[in-house]
Write an enzyme that holds these catalytic residues in place. Structure first.
Site, PDB file in Angstrom:
ATOM      1  CB  ALA A  33      -1.012   0.040   1.149  1.00  0.00           C
ATOM      2  CB  ALA A  34       4.439   2.063  -0.397  1.00  0.00           C
ATOM      3  N   GLY A  35       2.266   2.585  -2.595  1.00  0.00           N
ATOM      4  CA  GLY A  35       1.791   3.309  -3.790  1.00  0.00           C
ATOM      5  C   GLY A  35       0.412   3.911  -3.564  1.00  0.00           C
ATOM      6  CG  ASP A  36      -2.796   1.431  -2.773  1.00  0.00           C
ATOM      7  OD1 ASP A  36      -2.788   1.603  -4.008  1.00  0.00           O
ATOM      8  OD2 ASP A  36      -2.921   0.311  -2.245  1.00  0.00           O
TER       9      ASP A  36
HETATM   10  O1  RIB Z   1      -1.746  -1.897  -3.249  1.00  0.00           O
HETATM   11  C1  RIB Z   1      -1.901  -2.792  -2.180  1.00  0.00           C
HETATM   12  C2  RIB Z   1      -3.164  -3.556  -2.346  1.00  0.00           C
HETATM   13  O2  RIB Z   1      -3.069  -4.358  -3.491  1.00  0.00           O
HETATM   14  C3  RIB Z   1      -3.452  -4.512  -1.213  1.00  0.00           C
HETATM   15  O3  RIB Z   1      -4.175  -3.923  -0.150  1.00  0.00           O
HETATM   16  C4  RIB Z   1      -4.209  -5.632  -1.895  1.00  0.00           C
HETATM   17  O4  RIB Z   1      -5.563  -5.649  -1.592  1.00  0.00           O
HETATM   18  C5  RIB Z   1      -3.973  -5.419  -3.391  1.00  0.00           C
HETATM   19  O5  RIB Z   1      -5.104  -5.026  -4.031  1.00  0.00           O
END
Ligand code: RIB
Length: 329
Positions: A273-276
């Site tokens: 989730a770093a990119g998120d």
């Molecule tokens: O970017 C991370 C996410 O990628 C995770 O939370 C997982 O659900 C996948 O979709």
């Protein structure tokens, strides 16, 4: 309508539709099933993991929560199953102040799942099963399009059907929103020209950018070439996220002048989730009127902080942490 009869929208009617929304996210929600491993397993290999956890995740969900924790007003359009995981995901959005009027519990689907292995250096391998995310149709987005009115930024990823992503980008453009696309997971078949024409800013990581352009951005020069090629595909801005090397920003108004933002040094526990986190913080700052380079600094700080804790949603930072990290440099 039958499968949407349990719409979460009906349980969250408190939204003032005249209020403006900083960021709308249209995308996926998943429950992450996470196993810590001594190394990522090879083909045919059985490994002993050390820990097992479940965390709320899914790229759309993570990005919505990242933007909300950074101080944005956020609305999420998505689907979960009518099961326990779906309820946890909905509750997490609500607990973080995200408007869930665009969310539906689909009684014909189970909630999306991501199976994640995390290695000793925080690196990961992820397999997703979209389930309810696959039932996000263009018609569903059209039915929820009023959430785009009075909004500033639409944030998209690629864990829902491609035709729905296109419909979302077009609907947002027609209402004057800035459209940001995080092309993750990397599409093996490339992206449609029509989608790229309806995107203002594309935010790929190195792998995604390589796949989309054929140029591996391993040096500053190659990163610039790669970003130029992405600009030629339609977006007015490119933010190439480069992990420990920070980010490169290129805008169509100045294609010969790439800008860079340095990464923040942190101890990496789990890069999930770093990119998120980057995209959520970026969207929040763009909604507040920052330039791409200014907004990308918040993105880099959020991405770095997300690496310091285990799990997707638990690792997403809040605004004071971001400001402290940015102020420390
Ligand atoms: O970017 C991370 C996410 O990628 C995770 O939370 C997982 O659900 C996948 O979709």
């Amino acid at each position: 309508m039958g499968s949407e009869a349990n719409s979460a929208a009906q349980t969250n009617s408190s939204t003032d539709r005249s209020a403006s929304t900083d960021v709308v996210v249209i995308g996926s929600l998943s429950m992450d099933i996470v196993i810590r491993v001594p190394r990522l397993p090879g083909r045919g290999e059985t490994l002993k993991g050390s820990t097992f956890d479940t965390f709320p995740g899914g790229k759309g969900n993570n990005q919505a929560l990242a933007a909300a924790r950074c101080g944005a007003s956020v609305a999420m359009i998505g689907k979960v199953g009518a099961d326990a995981y779906g309820q946890v995901l909905l509750d997490t959005l609500k607990d973080n102040g995200v408007n869930t009027n665009g969310m539906t519990k689909d009684s014909e689907q189970t909630t999306g799942i991501a199976n994640i292995w995390v290695g000793p250096s925080g690196e990961n391998s992820i397999v997703i099963v979209p389930n309810a995310n696959n039932s996000m149709t263009p018609e569903y987005v059209s039915a929820k399009a009023d959430l785009l009115s009075n909004a500033k930024v639409l944030l998209l990823q690629l864990e829902i059907p491609a035709e729905t992503v296109l419909e979302a980008a077009k609907a947002a453009r027609s209402k004057g929103l800035t459209v940001i696309l995080n092309p993750a997971p990397a599409p093996e078949t490339g992206l449609s020209a029509e989608l790229l024409k309806n995107v203002d800013v594309i935010v790929p990581n190195e792998t995604e950018a390589h796949l989309l352009t054929g140029i591996n951005p391993t040096s500053p020069e190659l990163a610039h070439q790669c970003a130029r090629k992405l600009l030629e595909l339609g977006p007015k801005g490119v933010i190439l996220t480069l992990g420990e090397r920070g980010a490169l920003i290129l805008e169509s108004s100045q294609p010969d002048k790439p800008q860079t933002v340095a990464a923040f040094k942190v101890s990496v526990v789990d890069s999930t989730a770093a990119g998120d986190a980057f995209c959520g913080a970026l969207a929040m700052r763009m909604a507040k009127g920052d330039s791409l380079a200014e907004a990308a600094k918040y993105g880099c700080a959020a991405g770095s902080l997300a690496c310091t804790k285990a799990g997707a949603v638990p690792s997403l930072p809040r605004l004071p942490e971001l400001e402290e990290l940015i102020g420390s440099q």
